[in-house]
Design a protein around this motif. Structure first.
Motif, PDB file in Angstrom:
ATOM      1  N   GLY A  22      55.231  26.177  -0.231  1.00 42.51           N
ATOM      2  CA  GLY A  22      55.493  27.476  -0.834  1.00 42.51           C
ATOM      3  C   GLY A  22      56.955  27.716  -1.104  1.00 42.51           C
ATOM      4  N   GLY A  23      57.824  27.273  -0.188  1.00 38.16           N
ATOM      5  CA  GLY A  23      59.261  27.464  -0.376  1.00 38.16           C
ATOM      6  C   GLY A  23      59.809  26.667  -1.538  1.00 38.16           C
ATOM      7  N   CYS A  24      59.392  25.402  -1.656  1.00 40.55           N
ATOM      8  CA  CYS A  24      59.895  24.550  -2.739  1.00 40.55           C
ATOM      9  C   CYS A  24      59.416  25.042  -4.105  1.00 40.55           C
ATOM     10  CB  CYS A  24      59.451  23.106  -2.517  1.00 40.55           C
ATOM     11  SG  CYS A  24      60.183  22.333  -1.041  1.00 40.55           S
ATOM     12  N   ALA A  25      58.128  25.432  -4.194  1.00 42.37           N
ATOM     13  CA  ALA A  25      57.596  25.930  -5.466  1.00 42.37           C
ATOM     14  C   ALA A  25      58.251  27.255  -5.849  1.00 42.37           C
ATOM     15  CB  ALA A  25      56.077  26.092  -5.371  1.00 42.37           C
ATOM     16  N   SER A  26      58.495  28.111  -4.856  1.00 44.44           N
ATOM     17  CA  SER A  26      59.163  29.387  -5.127  1.00 44.44           C
ATOM     18  C   SER A  26      60.594  29.166  -5.586  1.00 44.44           C
ATOM     19  CB  SER A  26      59.149  30.264  -3.866  1.00 44.44           C
ATOM     20  OG  SER A  26      57.838  30.597  -3.480  1.00 44.44           O
ATOM     21  N   ALA A  27      61.261  28.194  -4.985  1.00 41.60           N
ATOM     22  CA  ALA A  27      62.658  27.903  -5.354  1.00 41.60           C
ATOM     23  C   ALA A  27      62.747  27.501  -6.822  1.00 41.60           C
ATOM     24  CB  ALA A  27      63.206  26.789  -4.461  1.00 41.60           C
ATOM     25  N   ALA A  28      61.851  26.610  -7.261  1.00 40.98           N
ATOM     26  CA  ALA A  28      61.884  26.172  -8.658  1.00 40.98           C
ATOM     27  C   ALA A  28      61.566  27.333  -9.599  1.00 40.98           C
ATOM     28  CB  ALA A  28      60.895  25.027  -8.865  1.00 40.98           C
ATOM     29  N   ARG A  29      60.598  28.156  -9.236  1.00 44.07           N
ATOM     30  CA  ARG A  29      60.228  29.297 -10.085  1.00 44.07           C
ATOM     31  C   ARG A  29      61.387  30.289 -10.206  1.00 44.07           C
ATOM     32  NH1 ARG A  29      55.026  30.116 -11.590  1.00 44.07           N
ATOM     33  NH2 ARG A  29      53.412  28.728 -10.745  1.00 44.07           N
ATOM     34  N   LEU A  30      62.014  30.621  -9.087  1.00 40.53           N
ATOM     35  CA  LEU A  30      63.099  31.605  -9.115  1.00 40.53           C
ATOM     36  C   LEU A  30      64.327  31.052  -9.845  1.00 40.53           C
ATOM     37  CD1 LEU A  30      62.712  33.051  -5.516  1.00 40.53           C
ATOM     38  CD2 LEU A  30      62.286  34.259  -7.669  1.00 40.53           C
ATOM     39  N   ALA A  31      64.567  29.751  -9.693  1.00 40.40           N
ATOM     40  CA  ALA A  31      65.680  29.145 -10.428  1.00 40.40           C
ATOM     41  C   ALA A  31      65.425  29.225 -11.928  1.00 40.40           C
ATOM     42  CB  ALA A  31      65.867  27.696  -9.996  1.00 40.40           C
ATOM     43  N   GLU A  75      48.892  24.023 -13.045  1.00 34.55           N
ATOM     44  CA  GLU A  75      49.462  25.310 -13.451  1.00 34.55           C
ATOM     45  C   GLU A  75      50.910  25.446 -12.990  1.00 34.55           C
ATOM     46  OE1 GLU A  75      48.750  29.986 -12.326  1.00 34.55           O
ATOM     47  OE2 GLU A  75      46.986  28.730 -12.667  1.00 34.55           O
ATOM     48  N   THR A  76      51.193  24.999 -11.772  1.00 35.25           N
ATOM     49  CA  THR A  76      52.569  25.075 -11.261  1.00 35.25           C
ATOM     50  C   THR A  76      53.519  24.282 -12.140  1.00 35.25           C
ATOM     51  OG1 THR A  76      51.845  25.411  -8.962  1.00 35.25           O
ATOM     52  CG2 THR A  76      54.053  24.500  -9.299  1.00 35.25           C
ATOM     53  N   LEU A 152      43.240  34.287  -5.713  1.00 39.07           N
ATOM     54  CA  LEU A 152      44.387  33.381  -5.637  1.00 39.07           C
ATOM     55  C   LEU A 152      45.447  33.669  -6.692  1.00 39.07           C
ATOM     56  CD1 LEU A 152      42.595  29.987  -4.883  1.00 39.07           C
ATOM     57  CD2 LEU A 152      43.500  31.686  -3.302  1.00 39.07           C
ATOM     58  N   ARG A 153      45.126  34.482  -7.677  1.00 40.15           N
ATOM     59  CA  ARG A 153      46.116  34.828  -8.694  1.00 40.15           C
ATOM     60  C   ARG A 153      46.474  36.320  -8.652  1.00 40.15           C
ATOM     61  NH1 ARG A 153      43.134  30.894 -12.164  1.00 40.15           N
ATOM     62  NH2 ARG A 153      44.520  29.126 -12.502  1.00 40.15           N
ATOM     63  N   LYS A 154      46.043  37.010  -7.598  1.00 37.48           N
ATOM     64  CA  LYS A 154      46.302  38.444  -7.487  1.00 37.48           C
ATOM     65  C   LYS A 154      46.959  38.754  -6.149  1.00 37.48           C
ATOM     66  CE  LYS A 154      44.006  39.288 -11.337  1.00 37.48           C
ATOM     67  NZ  LYS A 154      44.683  39.748 -12.578  1.00 37.48           N
ATOM     68  N   VAL A 494      47.531  23.490   0.599  1.00 38.59           N
ATOM     69  CA  VAL A 494      48.576  23.227  -0.395  1.00 38.59           C
ATOM     70  C   VAL A 494      48.328  23.956  -1.721  1.00 38.59           C
ATOM     71  CG1 VAL A 494      49.776  21.453  -1.724  1.00 38.59           C
ATOM     72  CG2 VAL A 494      49.183  21.020   0.656  1.00 38.59           C
ATOM     73  N   PRO A 495      47.143  23.835  -2.347  1.00 38.75           N
ATOM     74  CA  PRO A 495      46.953  24.540  -3.620  1.00 38.75           C
ATOM     75  C   PRO A 495      47.060  26.053  -3.471  1.00 38.75           C
ATOM     76  CG  PRO A 495      44.873  23.639  -2.841  1.00 38.75           C
ATOM     77  CD  PRO A 495      45.943  23.066  -1.971  1.00 38.75           C
ATOM     78  N   VAL A 496      46.587  26.586  -2.341  1.00 42.55           N
ATOM     79  CA  VAL A 496      46.644  28.032  -2.124  1.00 42.55           C
ATOM     80  C   VAL A 496      48.092  28.487  -1.936  1.00 42.55           C
ATOM     81  CG1 VAL A 496      45.851  29.918  -0.636  1.00 42.55           C
ATOM     82  CG2 VAL A 496      44.319  28.026  -1.177  1.00 42.55           C
ATOM     83  N   CYS A 497      48.905  27.677  -1.244  1.00 42.51           N
ATOM     84  CA  CYS A 497      50.323  28.021  -1.086  1.00 42.51           C
ATOM     85  C   CYS A 497      51.062  27.940  -2.422  1.00 42.51           C
ATOM     86  CB  CYS A 497      50.969  27.107  -0.053  1.00 42.51           C
ATOM     87  SG  CYS A 497      50.482  27.496   1.653  1.00 42.51           S
ATOM     88  N   LEU A 498      50.645  27.033  -3.299  1.00 44.34           N
ATOM     89  CA  LEU A 498      51.222  27.000  -4.644  1.00 44.34           C
ATOM     90  C   LEU A 498      50.895  28.286  -5.397  1.00 44.34           C
ATOM     91  CD1 LEU A 498      50.527  23.313  -5.780  1.00 44.34           C
ATOM     92  CD2 LEU A 498      52.730  24.308  -5.139  1.00 44.34           C
ATOM     93  N   ALA A 499      49.645  28.742  -5.262  1.00 41.85           N
ATOM     94  CA  ALA A 499      49.260  30.011  -5.877  1.00 41.85           C
ATOM     95  C   ALA A 499      50.055  31.152  -5.259  1.00 41.85           C
ATOM     96  CB  ALA A 499      47.762  30.250  -5.701  1.00 41.85           C
TER      97      ALA A 499
END
Length: 571
Positions: A22-31, A75-76, A152-154, A494-499
């Motif tokens: 979750g941290g790594c995916a969030s980092a890329a999104r926020l960047a 999707e990620t 998972l998307r809400k 893992v997929p849920v944390c990506l969501a």
């Protein structure tokens, strides 16, 4: 503090605590959204439990080893303007999905291939069994689509958010009030098949007798979409996300454990973090990807809420073995399940007594079956995951403590596992073939990853720990403080944390009134091929002229019958 961005505009800064999924995916999104992002991680590697262990040329997945719900992975990467293939992630499909071994030396092979599953089901359930299997898949499909689109998307920041008409319209059509085992019993007449299609609750750290029936979506995604494995190990996915983030300026600081979250004087605003080294990192936003219960009780001031979180039911722990074998164990496929004879009792031992069952169910992963790079030629890398009760320091006599003799406990479990594998598969001299061994226990899970009670999947995710009942993605009283990961919404895996990374980052962007640089909605028919052909235009409920006349005639017959019956009854 704010930093200057393009055209002199202030560039908001974010510090993320923990480099898990979750941290790594969030980092890329926020960047990508234009933030200055710093990730601080206590270990010297990224991915958290989704990381690799090496022993010479032997490679092991420390945690997750099955890639499920591939749509959320795709999707990620799509939201980051790339694909897994472009980033060098090659997905390999595992077929069969599993070998399931029983105490009576029978074996069932599970596959996403219907032609293979039909005789396997009918062998135990008779000719009608396959029809019931398809009905089970149909229910799983409903649960899957509901969860993907409505959960998972809400986000569910309040109880009022559970009153959404779009949620209420469909929630009564999914199995949330009965257990996974009960739902499986509606379709399968034999305990053998019921067990085959419920053991997946272990991936949630829950008993199939307690997990809500909606989680048949796990079996559905395995059977309908397949079980996948990234060549080179599961961490290849995380590594690709990390590289994407670094390419957009994310600063990863490993070996940097956090001692506390830095708050304003009135403790109403998160303004950064304090590392154990004493160094302060200031930021406009703090996003916590550390274990949620640990974070509330160790990185923030103590509150009634933080104490209550520690009392919530935790997922199971595990003793996990990582064996470097001096030969191949040909009797094992990529994924193998060994089920206890006393199935329900074994789960009760884990989740109610917090101990190790006398005869546990366990999972064995042999990655070299699908990816030869996992082990040297002619040898194997074997992972064994034995679910056990989480640590319990309450002194009530249940379960284990961190001070227990774990060497002794591990020795007993190892011998039990080896004996079971040999008896059920026919392999011989397994112990002698183990050239070296690495181990994780509840204490190492707790120490290495700060997992509360050594629970490998965070808080359980039953009905009272889901949706608005689950810990929120934003702190209720401290501004600028957000959470992502297994114990917060939407849940574990893992997929849920990506969501969850998408949910939390979108919440941050909304709060700061920053536009989202990716698609914010997935239409229901997004997976359907679109073209200009008239053949591909959706026509809902269209019927032929013959069918119309058949229905009219049937209505006339039924009407005549009702009239005739009424005359007889009422004179």
């Amino acid at each position: 503090m704010p930093h200057q961005g393009l055209l002199g505009m202030e560039k908001k800064s974010v510090v993320i605590v923990g480099a898990g999924v979750g941290g790594c995916a969030s980092a890329a999104r926020l960047a990508k959204a234009g933030f200055k992002v710093t990730v601080v991680e206590k270990n010297d590697f990224t991915g958290g439990r989704c990381s690799l262990i090496y022993d010479g040329e032997h490679r092991f997945d420390q945690g997750p080893s099955l890639l499920l719900i591939p749509e959320l992975f795709h999707e990620t990467f799509a939201d980051l303007d790339t694909t897994m293939a472009e980033e060098g992630v090659e997905l390999l499909q595992c077929n069969p999905n599993y070998q399931v071994f029983f105490h009576d030396n029978e074996k069932i092979v599970l596959s996403s291939d219907l032609a293979q599953m039909k005789p396997e089901i009918e062998k135990w359930e008779g000719r009608d069994g396959f029809k019931r299997y398809l009905s089970f898949l149909a229910e799983g499909h409903t649960n899957y689509e509901f969860s993907l689109g409505k959960v998972l998307r809400k986000n569910f920041p309040s109880f009022l958010s559970m009153m959404r008409p779009t949620l209420l319209k469909d929630i009564f059509g999914v199995a949330i009030a009965t257990s996974l085992y009960t739902r499986a019993s509606s379709y399968f007449w034999t305990d053998r098949l019921r067990r085959c299609f419920t053991f997946g609750s272990m991936y949630l750290g829950m008993s199939p007798y307690d997990a809500p029936g909606i989680y048949s979506l796990l079996q559905y995604t395995e059977l309908a979409e397949g079980v996948w494995y990234p060549r080179g190990g599961f961490h290849k996915v995380i590594d690709a996300i990390v590289k994407i983030g670094k390419g957009m300026g994310v600063d990863y600081q490993l070996n940097s454990p956090v001692s506390s979250i830095l708050l304003s004087e009135d403790e109403k605003q998160a303004v950064g973090v304090v590392l154990q080294s004493g160094r302060h990192i200031q930021a406009d936003i703090v996003l916590v990807n550390a274990d949620l219960v640990y974070a509330y009780n160790n990185l923030l001031p103590e509150t009634k809420y933080s104490k209550s979180l520690a009392k919530r039911p935790a997922s199971c722990s595990s003793i996990s073995f990582y064996w470097s074998m001096n030969r191949t164990v040909d009797e094992l496929s990529a994924h193998n399940i060994f089920l206890a004879e006393h199935y329900q009792e074994s789960f009760d031992d884990i989740f109610k007594q917090l101990k190790i069952p006398d005869e546990p169910s366990f999972y064995v992963h042999a990655p070299a079956r699908i990816d030869s790079s996992a082990a040297p030629e002619g040898k194997d890398s074997i992972v064994v995951l034995v679910p056990i009760g989480h640590l319990n320091e309450d002194g009530n006599g249940k379960g284990f403590k961190s001070t227990d003799d774990w060497n002794k406990i591990v020795n007993v479990v190892r011998d039990l596992v080896i004996d079971t594998i040999e008896k059920r598969t026919g392999t011989r001299n397994l112990k002698a073939a183990i050239a070296s061994e690495k181990i994780n226990t509840p204490t190492t899970w707790q120490e290495r990853f700060n997992l509360e009670k050594g629970g490998i999947l965070g808080l359980t995710i039953d009905f009272w720990n889901a949706l608005a009942f689950r810990p929120k993605t934003k702190h209720s009283t401290i501004s600028g403080l957000y959470f992502v990961g297994a114990s917060t919404h939407p849940g574990t895996g893992v997929p849920v944390c990506l969501a969850g990374a998408k949910i939390t980052t979108e919440q941050i962007l909304d709060d700061l009134k920053v536009g989202k640089p990716w698609s914010t909605a997935t239409p229901p028919n997004s997976r359907a091929k679109q073209s200009g052909s008239s053949l591909d235009i959706e026509r809902i409920g269209s019927i032929s002229g013959l069918e119309i006349w058949q229905r009219i005639i049937l209505a006339i017959i039924l009407g005549s019958f009702i009239t005739f019956a009424s005359q007889i009854i009422f004179g």
